[in-house]
Scaffold this motif. Structure first.
Motif, PDB file in Angstrom:
ATOM      1  N   TYR A   9       0.772  -1.059  -0.176  1.00 59.06           N
ATOM      2  CA  TYR A   9      -0.510  -0.108  -0.252  1.00 59.06           C
ATOM      3  C   TYR A   9       0.596   1.517  -0.100  1.00 59.06           C
ATOM      4  CZ  TYR A   9       1.128   1.563   5.367  1.00 59.06           C
ATOM      5  OH  TYR A   9       2.387   0.798   5.842  1.00 59.06           O
ATOM      6  N   LEU A  30      -4.565  -0.449   7.831  1.00 62.46           N
ATOM      7  CA  LEU A  30      -4.041  -1.954   6.270  1.00 62.46           C
ATOM      8  C   LEU A  30      -2.660  -2.908   6.929  1.00 62.46           C
ATOM      9  CD1 LEU A  30      -3.431   1.001   3.395  1.00 62.46           C
ATOM     10  CD2 LEU A  30      -5.548  -0.848   3.989  1.00 62.46           C
ATOM     11  N   TYR A  35      -1.347  -6.174   4.329  1.00 62.61           N
ATOM     12  CA  TYR A  35      -0.384  -5.276   3.733  1.00 62.61           C
ATOM     13  C   TYR A  35       0.914  -4.516   4.168  1.00 62.61           C
ATOM     14  CZ  TYR A  35      -4.347  -4.410   0.494  1.00 62.61           C
ATOM     15  OH  TYR A  35      -5.491  -4.357  -0.874  1.00 62.61           O
ATOM     16  N   LEU A  46      -3.067  -0.555  -3.605  1.00 57.05           N
ATOM     17  CA  LEU A  46      -3.806  -0.095  -2.971  1.00 57.05           C
ATOM     18  C   LEU A  46      -3.332   1.537  -2.854  1.00 57.05           C
ATOM     19  CD1 LEU A  46      -6.337   0.476  -1.762  1.00 57.05           C
ATOM     20  CD2 LEU A  46      -5.310  -0.392   0.384  1.00 57.05           C
TER      21      LEU A  46
END
Ligand code: 5AD
Ligand code: SF4
Length: 444
Positions: A9, A30, A35, A46
């Motif tokens: 991310y 996240l 992530y 993302l």
């Protein structure tokens, strides 16, 4: 675990410390989903843009950056693009995103960050643009995972939203009504941070001086500071922002009594003209502001006072502007954030017919800056030869042989020293003063 299989991310943040801290929560969420972070847009799975609406240039930057993501999405169709933050709270902005930036996958707002895991999951199933924005929320969500930028200083939200409706400001429309966190939750967070080795906390709120007014068991901001001052291990307490109309005698007393509360007050005055202050709905006069500054300086002589100033508010005359300069000269601010008035659709001042032409705004802005620079330099020069306590923050951005840190009064200071000192508080003698920074040397 094999990192190459983990989703990556990137969160990009515009705007104030409130937004920065929201992004720390977004990143925490996240990472709890598995992530890992990347700084490379090309390899991200993302990308989240946390946006700001306070002035037009912040808004334009977001649109520019979103445009750039079109190509990246074309090359990587699996990329999820989400936009959140203050801009998304406005319907007309959402409309623009839907019409012109259809490569965006998820839109969410300032009140539902905690819903991010569900939004990502819903998007994975439906694969069309998902919009979930709440107008306001009475609920405060506690204990969100947070990935803090530093491991020695941290932000703590003490309240959310704003009830002041200054006529130029969009914040009350994007952040909703004022609500305070319970003191027990704030104390719990401070204690946990101290256990993790944090030394400095910054309490965040749009208007910290009205903290606690909507709590069932009323607690004032001064009382909250008093409680936090007792948290062992925390050595410095900062807070922002203070509204002059709500700054109490009790707070000034607490600042003198609580040894951990830093000698710094950010006290935006916006304009020095009574007429403009009234049009801005600030609820104080030039005289009241100056009296307050005098009172604070008398109680805490070595305090640093900083401020926010808006130049070119609708209807501002040369005389009004000179009142602003007068407040600056009298108050001797250590530094100031200066802004050109920016029309924010939806606020009362945007409808004012008496908008100031750009060239006049710019000329006044530059004149103001000259006065501020001279005063900042003078204030910094007063520190030459003095010994100051500095929280060492990082290797200096402009000179890798030096460290940089912040004094108790929040001044940036550079000095030679070992990297291992980052995160500790050291004594530094000030040798040189510049307009925005100091230079010094560590002393035993
Ligand atoms: N134009 C210019 N500056 C603004 N601010 C808020 N709204 C506007 C606007 N419309 C400034 C104020 C506030 C700071 C965070 O941003 O000075 O204190
Ligand atoms: Fe905006 Fe005024 Fe609220 Fe500050 S106090 S956030 S300037 S409305």
């Amino acid at each position: 675990m094999n990192n190459t299989n983990q989703k990556k991310y990137l969160v990009v943040t515009w705007g104030c410390q409130m937004n920065e801290h929201d992004s720390e929560k977004i990143e925490g969420i996240l990472e709890s989903l598995g992530y890992i972070s990347t700084s490379d847009k090309e390899e991200a799975d993302l990308i989240i843009y946390n946006t700001c609406l306070v002035r037009e240039n912040a808004e334009l930057k977001v649109y520019g950056n979103l445009g750039e993501l079109k190509r990246i999405k074309r090359e990587n169709p699996n990329l999820i693009i989400a936009v959140c933050g203050c801009m998304m709270q406005k319907e007309d902005v959402r409309k623009v995103i839907k019409e012109k930036y259809s490569h965006v996958d998820i839109i969410f707002g300032t009140h539902n960050i905690h819903k991010l895991p569900e939004l990502i999951e819903d998007h994975d199933q439906k694969m069309n643009m998902l919009v979930d924005v709440w107008n306001d929320s009475k609920e405060i969500i506690e204990d969100l995972p947070t990935k803090r930028k530093y491991d020695f200083k941290a932000f703590i939200n003490i309240m959310y939203g704003c009830n002041n409706f200054c006529t130029y400001c969009i914040v009350p429309y994007t952040r909703g009504r004022e609500k305070s966190r319970e003191p027990k939750d704030i104390l719990k967070e401070a204690k946990r941070l101290s256990e993790q080795g944090y030394k400095e906390i910054t309490l965040l709120g749009q208007n910290v001086n009205s903290y606690g007014k909507n709590l069932e068991e009323k607690v004032s901001f001064a009382e909250l500071l008093y409680m936090l001052n007792d948290v062992e291990g925390i050595e410095r307490i900062r807070f922002m922002t203070s509204h002059p109309k709500d700054l109490s005698e009790d707070l000034i007393d607490e600042m003198t009594n609580c040894d951990k509360v830093c000698n710094h007050l950010h006290l935006p005055f916006q304009s020095g003209s009574d007429r403009i202050l009234k049009k801005m709905n600030r609820k104080y006069t030039k005289r009241q502001y100056l009296t307050l500054v005098d009172k604070i300086r008398k109680a805490i002589p070595d305090i640093a006072i900083t401020t926010d100033i808006i130049v070119g508010f609708p209807g501002e005359t040369e005389e009004d502007f000179e009142d602003t300069i007068e407040v600056v000269k009298h108050s001797k601010f250590d530094s100031a954030f200066t802004f050109l008035y920016s029309i924010r659709e939806g606020t009362p001042a945007a409808k004012d017919k008496d908008q100031i032409p750009d060239d006049i705004k710019h000329t006044r802005f530059n004149r103001l800056l000259e006065v501020l620079k001279e005063i900042s330099l003078e204030r910094n020069k007063n520190l030459i030869g003095k010994e100051v306590k500095v929280l060492v923050e990082e290797i200096s951005k402009n000179d890798s042989t030096k460290l940089s840190g912040r004094t108790d009064t929040n001044k940036l200071i550079h000095f030679e020293g070992n990297e291992s000192l980052i995160g500790s508080i050291v004594n530094v003698k000030v040798n040189t003063a510049k307009t925005w920074t100091l230079e010094g040397e560590i002393i035993e």
